[in-house]
Scaffold this active site. Structure first.
Site, mmCIF file in Angstrom:
data_model
loop_
_atom_site.group_PDB
_atom_site.id
_atom_site.type_symbol
_atom_site.label_atom_id
_atom_site.label_comp_id
_atom_site.label_asym_id
_atom_site.label_seq_id
_atom_site.Cartn_x
_atom_site.Cartn_y
_atom_site.Cartn_z
ATOM 1 N N ASN A 1 -14.498 2.861 1.873
ATOM 2 C CA ASN A 1 -12.925 2.730 1.824
ATOM 3 C C ASN A 1 -12.154 3.729 3.091
ATOM 4 O OD1 ASN A 1 -13.471 5.194 0.569
ATOM 5 N ND2 ASN A 1 -11.439 4.813 -0.569
ATOM 6 N N ASP B 1 -13.427 6.429 -3.317
ATOM 7 C CA ASP B 1 -12.817 5.950 -4.696
ATOM 8 C C ASP B 1 -13.888 6.622 -5.595
ATOM 9 O OD1 ASP B 1 -11.032 4.192 -3.861
ATOM 10 O OD2 ASP B 1 -12.457 2.705 -3.354
ATOM 11 N N THR C 1 -8.814 -1.248 2.461
ATOM 12 C CA THR C 1 -8.517 -1.769 0.903
ATOM 13 C C THR C 1 -9.230 -3.186 1.074
ATOM 14 O OG1 THR C 1 -7.198 -2.093 -0.810
ATOM 15 C CG2 THR C 1 -6.312 -2.684 1.371
ATOM 16 N N LYS D 1 -13.762 -3.738 2.456
ATOM 17 C CA LYS D 1 -14.508 -2.735 2.194
ATOM 18 C C LYS D 1 -16.318 -2.818 2.504
ATOM 19 C CE LYS D 1 -11.486 -0.418 -1.268
ATOM 20 N NZ LYS D 1 -11.517 0.023 -2.667
ATOM 21 N N SER E 1 0.839 -1.175 0.026
ATOM 22 C CA SER E 1 0.029 0.096 0.055
ATOM 23 C C SER E 1 0.819 1.146 -0.060
ATOM 24 C CB SER E 1 -0.826 0.112 1.257
ATOM 25 O OG SER E 1 -1.691 1.281 1.483
ATOM 26 N N LEU E 2 0.323 2.116 -0.885
ATOM 27 C CA LEU E 2 1.059 3.425 -0.877
ATOM 28 C C LEU E 2 0.408 4.616 -0.016
ATOM 29 C CD1 LEU E 2 2.121 4.358 -4.589
ATOM 30 C CD2 LEU E 2 3.598 3.991 -2.652
ATOM 31 N N SER E 3 -0.561 4.066 0.722
ATOM 32 C CA SER E 3 -1.438 5.205 1.298
ATOM 33 C C SER E 3 -0.536 5.725 2.545
ATOM 34 C CB SER E 3 -2.718 4.463 2.055
ATOM 35 O OG SER E 3 -3.469 3.888 1.184
ATOM 36 N N ALA F 1 -15.218 -6.707 -13.873
ATOM 37 C CA ALA F 1 -16.742 -6.726 -13.337
ATOM 38 C C ALA F 1 -16.385 -7.075 -11.722
ATOM 39 C CB ALA F 1 -17.339 -7.789 -13.697
#
Length: 275
Positions: free
Chosen positions: A89, A105, A64, A68, A17-19, A129
């Site tokens: 999220n 998002d 994430t 969710k 994760s870049l969060s 999908a």
């Protein structure tokens, strides 16, 4: 004296994760030296216990996969946007102890498109999908005036996308993945599939492509995005989405607005370049 505040991203897997990079860059730019942002490996089974241990120092959480939807029963209320896609999220903890869920998002996608000059399109195509595809449909409800064609691998997935379309008031037609190359002629193409899935479509990029929104950011560019860009088409990246949704999270969690978009993007670019 400032009170220390905590926030974090939860998920499984979470190491990629870049969060933390984005949120910490925002805190530094905003002078929030008493704020911290971490990452925790948490799956659906462990989520209730994690919530039970949270103290008053917690300001918010980013969520994430696969959390969710699992988080919704643990919250006091969720926003209309989160309810529309059954996915949260972002969780904000209020001073009176309430747990509020939102989905950044969807508006993050809209903001990323608008940053690249996409205010409105007459039609669009969605590749995939999964959960991200439903968020894409919710975003398209705000920018697409006509039909959305979703390219999927099974009739079960096709039925799900048509149901999401009805729920989100988007005109959705479905097509098989074998015809996915046709998607590339749409005014706007949103690729929501896992890494490698669209690589085979790179050779089918038209001579004059329009706009591709590829939600991946690592590895980047994808084969499809690279070919699209070489052919002169506009490309919106997964990093664009990640930064814009994180901006909204920072604003909700800290109460500070606007969040430093440029500083967050540059921090994300540096982190990806170092990988």
């Amino acid at each position: 004296m400032s009170t220390a505040k905590r926030a974090a991203v939860l998920g499984s897997p979470i190491a990629h994760s870049l969060s933390p990079v984005l949120h910490r860059a925002a805190y530094e730019e905003l002078g929030l030296t008493h704020w911290s942002y971490d990452r925790f490996e948490v799956d659906e089974a462990g989520l209730p216990a994690f919530f039970a241990e949270l103290g008053p120092e917690w300001a918010g959480l980013s969520l994430t996969m696969p959390l969710k939807r699992a988080v919704i029963p643990l919250l006091d209320a969720i926003s209309d946007t989160a309810a529309s896609v059954e996915a949260v999220n972002t969780v904000v903890f209020t001073e009176d102890g309430r747990r509020l869920g939102d989905n950044t998002d969807v508006p993050g996608m809209v903001a990323a498109l608008r940053e690249h000059g996409i205010e409105q399109v007459g039609s669009a195509a969605v590749l995939g999908a999964g959960a991200t595809a439903s968020s894409a449909l919710a975003a398209l409800a705000r920018v697409c005036t006509g039909e959305v064609v979703a390219y999927v691998r099974s009739e079960a997935r096709a039925a799900e996308m048509r149901q999401w379309g009805e729920r989100l008031d988007v005109e959705v037609r479905t097509a098989g993945w074998a015809d996915a190359a046709e998607a590339l002629r749409a005014p706007l193409v949103i690729a929501t599939t896992p890494a490698g899935t669209t690589d085979a479509l790179a050779d089918a990029v038209p001579e004059r492509p329009t706009t591709l929104f590829d939600v991946l950011y690592d590895p980047w560019p994808t084969a499809l995005a690279a070919r699209w860009s070489m052919a002169g088409g506009a490309v919106v990246s997964g990093l664009d989405l990640l930064v814009h949704q994180a901006v909204l999270q920072v604003e909700q969690m800290t109460g500070r607005s606007p969040a430093p978009l440029d500083a967050m993007r540059k921090a994300g670019e540096r982190a990806l370049a170092a990988r």
